[in-house]
Design an enzyme around this catalytic site. Structure first.
Site, short mmCIF file in Angstrom:
data_model
loop_
_atom_site.label_atom_id
_atom_site.label_comp_id
_atom_site.label_asym_id
_atom_site.label_seq_id
_atom_site.Cartn_x
_atom_site.Cartn_y
_atom_site.Cartn_z
N CYS A 118 1.65 8.45 0.57
CA CYS A 118 1.22 7.14 0.10
C CYS A 118 0.19 7.42 -0.98
O CYS A 118 -0.94 7.79 -0.67
CB CYS A 118 0.62 6.31 1.22
SG CYS A 118 -0.18 4.81 0.63
N CYS A 152 -2.92 4.68 -0.99
CA CYS A 152 -3.92 4.66 0.09
C CYS A 152 -3.51 5.65 1.17
O CYS A 152 -3.61 6.85 0.94
CB CYS A 152 -4.14 3.24 0.62
SG CYS A 152 -2.66 2.30 1.04
N SER A 153 -3.03 5.17 2.31
CA SER A 153 -2.72 6.11 3.39
C SER A 153 -1.67 5.55 4.34
O SER A 153 -1.73 5.81 5.53
CB SER A 153 -3.99 6.43 4.17
OG SER A 153 -4.52 5.20 4.67
N CYS A 154 -0.72 4.77 3.82
CA CYS A 154 0.31 4.18 4.68
C CYS A 154 1.05 5.29 5.44
O CYS A 154 1.41 6.31 4.86
CB CYS A 154 1.30 3.38 3.83
SG CYS A 154 0.50 2.01 2.97
#
Lengths: 111, 215, 96
Positions: free
Chosen positions: B121, B124-126
């Site tokens: 991702c 962000c940090s999906c």
């Protein structure tokens, strides 16, 4: 194809040059899990905030702060801004409560 | 992320804060830990949330571990009908394991002799946290997020994974409402193993796609 | 209803919104690039409105678009067939 890489947000880092990946990991601390839990409650249960609001708040951090803050520091900073923006808490409440928390022994904060 | 160099900087956001910020240990006080406690206390006081709800969420968080994903993968290796379902309708297939991904959608990416999948991702940090738990630090790092879309093979090599040039490397940038679980190839030498014996072979990193499963 | 079909060639709009707090989910590196619709993922609330806490955001069709790595990076060192799949909302896509 040649593209202009000058107008991107600091969080939007795909394709940039960066160093070797540090594969060290840390166990999430309790306070970090609490930040996560608060966010889940605010979005899924209470619908006071959206995940995109959380992201927007993180993306709005000054690049320097974004890079230096840890992951859940960015989260709590954005959550807090979101709650103030939504009128759920006031800046005065936040200021006085943070002062109070700072003056208490740590174990009370951890309870 | 190192914190030792952060003190001076973070003090700009909290001029009144007198405690030196410490490395990320639970017994230290930092500006943002204080903020978390203050916000939590205020929300509880306003009766929007309870301490019990926080505890429940953390318990749920702690119950989500990569082994949950490993069980799904192992079953798909030994049960072709389940594998077919997992690829066609992941939501329904993982519901058999008691996992609910809410409004998000899961896509299962099957590694084959022709294709190796890897997930990132960049924004962000999906991450498929409803199955695998919270993501590892490196998944959220500037280095991984910046590089894996542009030089995936070099990044994979840093994880000890070499993909031959005639095999496609397919990167998946998780930018919106989909979440991804890589279905690794069943390793050679595991032919006689049972489903339960296969589970411990399947690590988190293989389900992100930065490693392959080996016996 | 989705306006693009699987296999259709599309280009990601090359628009640069102002800096945050404008929020969007289209990575910078893919803007202006052309790829193929890999699948239609469904309709989802527009994140650009959700970011401002809008109560009833418009639903947008979401697609996964597949790009050739060699089309994205001049100096790409990997295999000829290497790809990248990215989720992109329809308001960022145009037919070509």
């Amino acid at each position: 194809m040649e593209r202009d890489f000058t107008a991107r947000g600091n969080h939007d880092m795909g394709g940039l040059t960066a160093g070797e990946i540090n594969k060290n990991e840390h166990d999430y601390a309790l306070w970090e899990k609490r930040v996560d839990a608060i966010m889940m409650l605010l979005t899924n249960d209470l619908k006071i905030m959206t995940v995109d609001q959380l992201r927007k708040g993180i993306e709005a951090l000054p690049p320097d702060a974004y890079d230096k803050m840890t992951y859940y520091e960015r989260w709590i900073s954005s959550i807090t801004n979101g709650l103030v923006e939504a009128g759920v808490i006031s800046t005065e409440e936040l200021r006085s409560r943070m002062a109070k928390v700072s003056s208490e022994p740590l174990r009370e904060k951890e309870s | 992320m190192t914190e030792t160099s952060d003190h001076e900087h973070l003090h700009q956001y909290d001029p009144g804060h007198e405690h030196p910020l410490q490395a990320d240990q639970d017994d230290s006080i930092t500006y943002f830990k204080v903020m978390e406690a203050a916000v939590r206390n205020l929300l509880i006081e306003k009766k929007l949330i309870t301490a019990e709800q926080i505890r429940e969420k953390i318990e749920q968080m702690d119950a989500r571990v990569p082994a949950n994903g490993a069980k799904i993968i192992a079953k798909s290796w030994v049960d072709l009908e389940f594998k077919r379902k997992l690829l066609a309708n992941p939501r329904k297939a993982i519901a058999e394991f008691g996992h609910d991904i809410g409004p998000l959608h899961l896509i299962v990416l099957e590694n084959t002799e022709k294709v190796h999948n890897v997930v990132v991702c960049t924004l962000c940090s999906c991450y498929p946290r409803w199955i695998l738990g919270l993501p590892p630090d490196w998944y959220k790092s500037r280095e991984y997020r910046s590089r894996v879309v542009r030089e995936p093979r070099e990044v994979l090599q840093e994880f000890g994974t070499n993909i031959s040039l005639d095999r496609e490397v397919r990167v998946h940038d998780s930018t919106a409402d989909m979440r991804y679980l890589v279905l690794p190839m069943r390793p050679k030498g595991s032919e006689g193993m049972t489903e339960d014996e296969l589970v411990p072979l399947i690590g988190r990193d293989a389900m992100i796609g930065v490693t392959e499963v080996t016996v | 209803m989705p306006q693009f079909t699987v296999g259709e060639k599309v280009r990601v709009l090359s628009q640069w919104p102002p800096s945050p707090p404008i929020h969007c989910r289209t990575p910078y590196y893919i803007r202006g690039c052309s790829g193929i619709i890999e699948r239609y993922c469904g309709d989802f609330p527009n994140p650009e409105e959700l970011a401002f806490g809008r109560v009833e955001p418009r639903n947008l069709s979401l697609y996964r678009v597949r790009f050739k790595q060699r089309d994205l990076w001049d100096s790409y060192q990997g295999g000829l067939s290497d790809m990248i799949d990215i989720e992109i909302y329809e308001n960022w896509l145009e037919k070509i």
